[in-house]
Scaffold this motif. Structure first.
Motif, PDB file in Angstrom:
ATOM      1  N   ARG A  25       1.858   8.190   4.204  1.00  0.00           N
ATOM      2  CA  ARG A  25       1.830   9.043   3.023  1.00  0.00           C
ATOM      3  C   ARG A  25       3.243   9.065   2.441  1.00  0.00           C
ATOM      4  NH1 ARG A  25      -2.499  13.210   3.389  1.00  0.00           N
ATOM      5  NH2 ARG A  25      -3.746  12.594   5.177  1.00  0.00           N
ATOM      6  N   PRO A  26       3.377   9.381   1.176  1.00  0.00           N
ATOM      7  CA  PRO A  26       4.726   9.438   0.604  1.00  0.00           C
ATOM      8  C   PRO A  26       5.623  10.481   1.284  1.00  0.00           C
ATOM      9  CG  PRO A  26       3.098   9.369  -1.140  1.00  0.00           C
ATOM     10  CD  PRO A  26       2.345   9.540   0.143  1.00  0.00           C
ATOM     11  N   GLU A  27       5.024  11.546   1.848  1.00  0.00           N
ATOM     12  CA  GLU A  27       5.801  12.606   2.489  1.00  0.00           C
ATOM     13  C   GLU A  27       6.311  12.211   3.868  1.00  0.00           C
ATOM     14  OE1 GLU A  27       2.287  13.405   1.880  1.00  0.00           O
ATOM     15  OE2 GLU A  27       2.852  13.594  -0.213  1.00  0.00           O
ATOM     16  N   HIS A  28       5.556  11.359   4.583  1.00  0.00           N
ATOM     17  CA  HIS A  28       5.954  10.907   5.910  1.00  0.00           C
ATOM     18  C   HIS A  28       5.115   9.715   6.339  1.00  0.00           C
ATOM     19  CE1 HIS A  28       2.528  13.517   6.866  1.00  0.00           C
ATOM     20  NE2 HIS A  28       2.370  12.752   7.926  1.00  0.00           N
ATOM     21  N   LYS A  72       4.686   4.643  -2.233  1.00  0.00           N
ATOM     22  CA  LYS A  72       3.588   5.091  -3.091  1.00  0.00           C
ATOM     23  C   LYS A  72       2.862   3.895  -3.701  1.00  0.00           C
ATOM     24  CE  LYS A  72       5.538   9.506  -4.542  1.00  0.00           C
ATOM     25  NZ  LYS A  72       6.107  10.262  -5.665  1.00  0.00           N
ATOM     26  N   ALA A  73       3.615   2.911  -4.166  1.00  0.00           N
ATOM     27  CA  ALA A  73       3.013   1.707  -4.748  1.00  0.00           C
ATOM     28  C   ALA A  73       2.231   0.926  -3.698  1.00  0.00           C
ATOM     29  CB  ALA A  73       4.093   0.828  -5.373  1.00  0.00           C
ATOM     30  N   ASP A  74       2.765   0.843  -2.476  1.00  0.00           N
ATOM     31  CA  ASP A  74       2.052   0.162  -1.387  1.00  0.00           C
ATOM     32  C   ASP A  74       0.734   0.843  -1.083  1.00  0.00           C
ATOM     33  OD1 ASP A  74       4.179  -1.581  -1.160  1.00  0.00           O
ATOM     34  OD2 ASP A  74       5.016  -0.612   0.627  1.00  0.00           O
ATOM     35  N   ILE A  75       0.740   2.179  -1.036  1.00  0.00           N
ATOM     36  CA  ILE A  75      -0.487   2.928  -0.752  1.00  0.00           C
ATOM     37  C   ILE A  75      -1.512   2.681  -1.838  1.00  0.00           C
ATOM     38  CG2 ILE A  75      -1.451   5.255  -0.550  1.00  0.00           C
ATOM     39  CD1 ILE A  75       1.266   6.061   0.757  1.00  0.00           C
ATOM     40  N   ASP A  76      -1.093   2.726  -3.100  1.00  0.00           N
ATOM     41  CA  ASP A  76      -2.011   2.480  -4.219  1.00  0.00           C
ATOM     42  C   ASP A  76      -2.554   1.059  -4.186  1.00  0.00           C
ATOM     43  OD1 ASP A  76      -1.670   5.044  -5.133  1.00  0.00           O
ATOM     44  OD2 ASP A  76      -0.193   4.497  -6.661  1.00  0.00           O
ATOM     45  N   ARG A  77      -1.711   0.104  -3.816  1.00  0.00           N
ATOM     46  CA  ARG A  77      -2.136  -1.292  -3.778  1.00  0.00           C
ATOM     47  C   ARG A  77      -3.104  -1.547  -2.622  1.00  0.00           C
ATOM     48  NH1 ARG A  77      -0.021  -5.037  -0.776  1.00  0.00           N
ATOM     49  NH2 ARG A  77       1.911  -3.901  -0.465  1.00  0.00           N
ATOM     50  N   LEU A  78      -2.825  -0.965  -1.451  1.00  0.00           N
ATOM     51  CA  LEU A  78      -3.658  -1.202  -0.274  1.00  0.00           C
ATOM     52  C   LEU A  78      -4.985  -0.468  -0.331  1.00  0.00           C
ATOM     53  CD1 LEU A  78      -0.966  -1.089   2.537  1.00  0.00           C
ATOM     54  CD2 LEU A  78      -2.167  -3.087   1.669  1.00  0.00           C
ATOM     55  N   ASN A  79      -5.017   0.698  -0.970  1.00  0.00           N
ATOM     56  CA  ASN A  79      -6.253   1.470  -1.036  1.00  0.00           C
ATOM     57  C   ASN A  79      -6.451   2.012  -2.445  1.00  0.00           C
ATOM     58  OD1 ASN A  79      -8.533   2.868  -0.468  1.00  0.00           O
ATOM     59  ND2 ASN A  79      -7.646   4.190   1.086  1.00  0.00           N
ATOM     60  N   PRO A  80      -6.963   1.199  -3.348  1.00  0.00           N
ATOM     61  CA  PRO A  80      -7.117   1.644  -4.739  1.00  0.00           C
ATOM     62  C   PRO A  80      -8.162   2.740  -4.906  1.00  0.00           C
ATOM     63  CG  PRO A  80      -8.060  -0.532  -4.450  1.00  0.00           C
ATOM     64  CD  PRO A  80      -7.379  -0.179  -3.170  1.00  0.00           C
ATOM     65  N   ALA A  81      -9.012   2.980  -3.895  1.00  0.00           N
ATOM     66  CA  ALA A  81     -10.026   4.032  -3.993  1.00  0.00           C
ATOM     67  C   ALA A  81      -9.404   5.416  -3.934  1.00  0.00           C
ATOM     68  CB  ALA A  81     -11.042   3.880  -2.869  1.00  0.00           C
ATOM     69  N   VAL A  82      -8.226   5.521  -3.334  1.00  0.00           N
ATOM     70  CA  VAL A  82      -7.541   6.808  -3.248  1.00  0.00           C
ATOM     71  C   VAL A  82      -6.767   7.009  -4.539  1.00  0.00           C
ATOM     72  CG1 VAL A  82      -5.809   8.168  -2.021  1.00  0.00           C
ATOM     73  CG2 VAL A  82      -7.350   6.638  -0.757  1.00  0.00           C
TER      74      VAL A  82
END
Length: 88
Positions: A25-28, A72-82
């Motif tokens: 997560r962006p927080e940790h 944040k960009a990695d999270i969006d790229r890896l899981n676009p459903a979130v």
């Protein structure tokens, strides 16, 4: 399910390690170092300037050298459903 691994650097020795990501997560970022009964969990928190994540394992500092914005960009790229609320 694919296991995500990231590279972290031990600041004392400059050695890099591949660690398994439990939660990102962006927080940790929660990671596991080692395998089997010899594994250790660690939570990496953003540094004050937001350019990296740092945490300690058994008295040693480890650093993930990516900024909060990059994570944040990695999270969006890896899981676009979130999606963030209000961002449709």
């Amino acid at each position: 399910m694919q296991t995500e691994k990231i590279k972290v650097r031990v600041t004392e020795t400059r050695q890099t390690l591949d660690v398994v990501v439990l939660n990102k997560r962006p927080e940790h970022i929660e990671v596991v170092i080692g395998e089997g009964i010899h594994n250790v969990k660690c939570t990496l928190a953003p540094t004050r300037n937001g350019l990296a994540y740092a945490g300690t394992v058994m008295g040693r500092e480890i650093v993930y050298e990516r900024s909060v914005e990059q994570v944040k960009a990695d999270i969006d790229r890896l899981n676009p459903a979130v999606k963030k609320s209000g961002r449709w």
